[in-house]
Design a protein around this motif. Structure first.
Motif, mmCIF file in Angstrom:
data_model
loop_
_atom_site.group_PDB
_atom_site.id
_atom_site.type_symbol
_atom_site.label_atom_id
_atom_site.label_comp_id
_atom_site.label_asym_id
_atom_site.label_seq_id
_atom_site.Cartn_x
_atom_site.Cartn_y
_atom_site.Cartn_z
ATOM 1 N N VAL A 367 0.830 -1.200 0.000
ATOM 2 C CA VAL A 367 0.000 0.000 0.000
ATOM 3 C C VAL A 367 0.869 1.256 0.000
ATOM 4 C CG1 VAL A 367 -1.635 1.333 1.391
ATOM 5 C CG2 VAL A 367 -2.004 -1.114 1.017
ATOM 6 N N GLU A 368 1.990 1.209 0.719
ATOM 7 C CA GLU A 368 2.881 2.364 0.786
ATOM 8 C C GLU A 368 3.437 2.711 -0.598
ATOM 9 O OE1 GLU A 368 1.994 0.899 4.595
ATOM 10 O OE2 GLU A 368 2.868 -0.207 2.917
ATOM 11 N N GLU A 369 3.787 1.694 -1.385
ATOM 12 C CA GLU A 369 4.273 1.959 -2.746
ATOM 13 C C GLU A 369 3.150 2.517 -3.613
ATOM 14 O OE1 GLU A 369 6.399 -0.197 -6.605
ATOM 15 O OE2 GLU A 369 6.129 -1.339 -4.749
ATOM 16 N N ALA A 370 1.946 2.019 -3.432
ATOM 17 C CA ALA A 370 0.809 2.545 -4.191
ATOM 18 C C ALA A 370 0.614 4.025 -3.900
ATOM 19 C CB ALA A 370 -0.459 1.767 -3.846
ATOM 20 N N LEU A 371 0.746 4.414 -2.650
ATOM 21 C CA LEU A 371 0.592 5.820 -2.280
ATOM 22 C C LEU A 371 1.724 6.660 -2.853
ATOM 23 C CD1 LEU A 371 -0.585 5.379 1.412
ATOM 24 C CD2 LEU A 371 -1.952 6.233 -0.505
ATOM 25 N N ALA A 372 2.939 6.106 -2.922
ATOM 26 C CA ALA A 372 4.062 6.841 -3.502
ATOM 27 C C ALA A 372 3.847 7.064 -5.001
ATOM 28 C CB ALA A 372 5.366 6.079 -3.260
ATOM 29 N N ILE A 373 3.360 6.030 -5.702
ATOM 30 C CA ILE A 373 3.050 6.177 -7.128
ATOM 31 C C ILE A 373 1.946 7.212 -7.312
ATOM 32 C CG2 ILE A 373 2.090 5.004 -9.153
ATOM 33 C CD1 ILE A 373 3.438 2.424 -8.091
ATOM 34 N N ASP A 374 0.932 7.112 -6.484
ATOM 35 C CA ASP A 374 -0.186 8.068 -6.531
ATOM 36 C C ASP A 374 0.329 9.500 -6.405
ATOM 37 O OD1 ASP A 374 -3.334 8.503 -6.009
ATOM 38 O OD2 ASP A 374 -2.218 9.690 -4.553
ATOM 39 N N ALA A 375 1.229 9.743 -5.447
ATOM 40 C CA ALA A 375 1.745 11.096 -5.225
ATOM 41 C C ALA A 375 2.548 11.589 -6.423
ATOM 42 C CB ALA A 375 2.612 11.122 -3.967
ATOM 43 N N GLU A 376 3.370 10.718 -7.009
ATOM 44 C CA GLU A 376 4.181 11.137 -8.159
ATOM 45 C C GLU A 376 3.290 11.463 -9.361
ATOM 46 O OE1 GLU A 376 7.778 9.493 -11.068
ATOM 47 O OE2 GLU A 376 7.607 8.729 -9.009
ATOM 48 N N VAL A 377 2.286 10.650 -9.591
ATOM 49 C CA VAL A 377 1.396 10.886 -10.735
ATOM 50 C C VAL A 377 0.596 12.173 -10.534
ATOM 51 C CG1 VAL A 377 -0.545 9.982 -12.073
ATOM 52 C CG2 VAL A 377 1.254 8.435 -11.285
ATOM 53 N N ARG A 378 0.183 12.436 -9.319
ATOM 54 C CA ARG A 378 -0.547 13.674 -9.045
ATOM 55 C C ARG A 378 0.340 14.892 -9.336
ATOM 56 N NH1 ARG A 378 -5.252 13.183 -5.670
ATOM 57 N NH2 ARG A 378 -5.678 10.976 -5.329
ATOM 58 N N GLY A 379 1.602 14.825 -8.910
ATOM 59 C CA GLY A 379 2.513 15.937 -9.186
ATOM 60 C C GLY A 379 2.698 16.152 -10.671
ATOM 61 N N TRP A 380 2.921 15.064 -11.396
ATOM 62 C CA TRP A 380 3.100 15.171 -12.856
ATOM 63 C C TRP A 380 1.828 15.730 -13.505
ATOM 64 C CZ3 TRP A 380 0.410 13.254 -16.970
ATOM 65 C CH2 TRP A 380 1.021 13.333 -18.224
ATOM 66 N N SER A 381 0.672 15.280 -13.051
ATOM 67 C CA SER A 381 -0.597 15.713 -13.641
ATOM 68 C C SER A 381 -0.820 17.205 -13.426
ATOM 69 C CB SER A 381 -1.764 14.921 -13.042
ATOM 70 O OG SER A 381 -1.629 13.537 -13.310
ATOM 71 N N ARG A 382 -0.491 17.694 -12.242
ATOM 72 C CA ARG A 382 -0.630 19.131 -11.982
ATOM 73 C C ARG A 382 0.301 19.934 -12.888
ATOM 74 N NH1 ARG A 382 -0.515 17.172 -6.466
ATOM 75 N NH2 ARG A 382 -2.633 17.193 -5.578
ATOM 76 N N GLU A 383 1.524 19.448 -13.057
ATOM 77 C CA GLU A 383 2.475 20.142 -13.934
ATOM 78 C C GLU A 383 1.993 20.113 -15.382
ATOM 79 O OE1 GLU A 383 6.254 18.334 -13.374
ATOM 80 O OE2 GLU A 383 6.496 19.065 -11.296
ATOM 81 N N ALA A 384 1.433 18.986 -15.801
ATOM 82 C CA ALA A 384 0.923 18.882 -17.176
ATOM 83 C C ALA A 384 -0.219 19.856 -17.402
ATOM 84 C CB ALA A 384 0.469 17.439 -17.459
ATOM 85 N N LEU A 385 -1.079 20.003 -16.435
ATOM 86 C CA LEU A 385 -2.185 20.965 -16.572
ATOM 87 C C LEU A 385 -1.666 22.386 -16.583
ATOM 88 C CD1 LEU A 385 -4.870 19.400 -14.197
ATOM 89 C CD2 LEU A 385 -4.918 19.479 -16.690
ATOM 90 N N ALA A 386 -0.681 22.684 -15.741
ATOM 91 C CA ALA A 386 -0.121 24.050 -15.689
ATOM 92 C C ALA A 386 0.589 24.426 -16.970
ATOM 93 C CB ALA A 386 0.836 24.166 -14.504
ATOM 94 N N ALA A 387 1.116 23.412 -17.690
ATOM 95 C CA ALA A 387 1.863 23.664 -18.926
ATOM 96 C C ALA A 387 0.972 23.786 -20.153
ATOM 97 C CB ALA A 387 2.883 22.526 -19.139
#
Length: 391
Positions: A367-387
């Motif tokens: 579960v901890e790895e799932a949450l880490a992947i979730d956090a990285e994808v959220r960061g990338w998604s926010r950057e993609a929207l901002a760009a």
């Protein structure tokens, strides 16, 4: 025997329906803990109504308001993520896991690791970390009861049958507010338009997932994990009347189905009863003659590409469902904020799945790895929207 129940997500639509049933059957249940997100007043109201022993609010800043609202009640309270974990792990016979989104993964997993019986209405626990979540359930002796209407109907439709004898499991969708709308009309839709669900009131985010049909994709992934059914034996159809919630087709051609009025108290009662049937006061029994007709149609994956994307994530396996869910939560939040259009949700999710396919080829180990992947994808998604041009 009185059963102790804790309710995570007590202020949401599932939580409110659960509270109604607990109130109706006070002789059978006591409430150990309730947990909510940000609305201290609503959480305090539920805690008082149910005479809960403990109340936890996820937003740490709302802690003082919760304490004030519970003053003089004798109900203990806490604020912040650790308090929600405490609510999830307090002694209980049954934990209702109804926190919406990936935010529900940690507390639901905490309950699982205490060996609790969990009535699961947080589909993201299985979408984000299905294999790891089920391994934990087996390791700690936890029991998972499907509370989502479709999965509860599947369980009841299977009955004493064998999963190996099933050729197809089918879940239904109402079709949402845009079932008959043109692509042009859908593209111009606002968040308010998308949230105007014709049957259910489940909160803004889930209603929008229903409009995109992403919710049905998430439920296919959930069914895959709950019942051990591979993607090839799973299907979804549009059923506007929302009376048939799921169907099971057997190898001999027989079909069993779960039917009830569109009232979440029906599957909730099935879970709370732990094998017994609870009565539902103020409930309306199903009258098929009054309904008149039941219709079914294939979902249009051109107008609703999120369903296609979710099916592809399920077929691909690995961490693709984890990635898809994280990107979808960011995209839906941006749509609600008026930053992107309806079809930009699917576009961002598909981009994220493609971008992270090589980065995360395997399913999360825990579960901890799932949450880490979730956090990285959220960061990338926010950057993609901002760009985006004009963002």
């Amino acid at each position: 025997m009185t059963l102790t129940v804790s309710v995570l997500g007590a202020t949401g639509s599932i939580g409110r329906s659960t509270a109604d049933l607990l109130d109706q059957h006070r002789d059978r249940f006591r409430v150990g803990a309730v947990a909510g997100g940000r609305d201290a007043a609503a959480l305090a109201r539920v805690a008082r109504e149910l005479n809960a022993e403990f109340a936890a609010i996820a937003d740490a800043d709302a802690g003082p308001a919760l304490r004030d609202a519970l003053s003089g009640s004798g109900i203990a309270c806490g604020a912040g993520p650790s308090a929600v974990i405490e609510a999830a792990t307090r002694e209980a016979d049954l934990v209702v896991a109804a926190v919406s989104g990936a935010a529900g993964l940690s507390p639901t997993c905490a309950a699982i690791r205490q060996g609790r019986t969990v009535a699961l209405a947080n589909k993201e626990s299985l979408v984000c970390a299905g294999d790891a979540f089920l391994r934990d359930a087996k390791k700690y002796g936890a029991r998972i009861l499907p509370m989502d209407s479709e999965h509860n109907a599947l369980e009841q439709s299977i009955g004493t049958g064998r999963v190996d004898d099933i050729t197809r499991m089918t879940i239904t969708a109402s079709g949402g507010p845009f079932r008959t709308a043109t692509r042009e009309r859908i593209a111009a839709a606002s968040a308010a338009d998308a949230a105007a669900h014709p049957t259910w009131s489940m909160g803004m985010k889930i209603n929008i997932d229903s409009a995109t049909l992403m919710n049905k994709g998430l439920e296919l992934i959930e069914a895959h994990h709950l019942f051990g059914i591979e993607a090839e034996r799973l299907d979804a159809v549009v059923h506007p009347q929302s009376i048939v919630h799921a169907l099971v087709t057997w190898r001999d051609g027989a079909v069993t189905a779960g039917l009830y009025v569109p009232d979440m108290r029906v599957p909730i009662a099935h879970c709370l009863g732990l094998g017994d049937r609870l009565s539902i006061a103020r409930g309306k029994p199903l009258d098929l003659a009054s309904v008149g007709s039941l219709t079914f149609e294939r979902p249009d994956e051109e107008r609703f590409p999120c369903l296609r994307i979710a099916k592809a994530a399920l077929a691909a396996g690995g961490a693709q469902p984890t990635v898809m869910n994280a990107a979808n939560e960011i995209a839906v939040a941006a749509f609600i904020a008026g930053q992107i259009g309806f079809y930009d949700i699917a576009a961002l999710v598909e981009r994220a799945c493609e971008h992270f396919a090589a980065r995360f080829p395997a399913a999360p180990a825990d579960v901890e790895e799932a949450l880490a992947i979730d956090a990285e994808v959220r960061g990338w998604s926010r950057e993609a929207l901002a760009a985006r041009p004009g963002a």
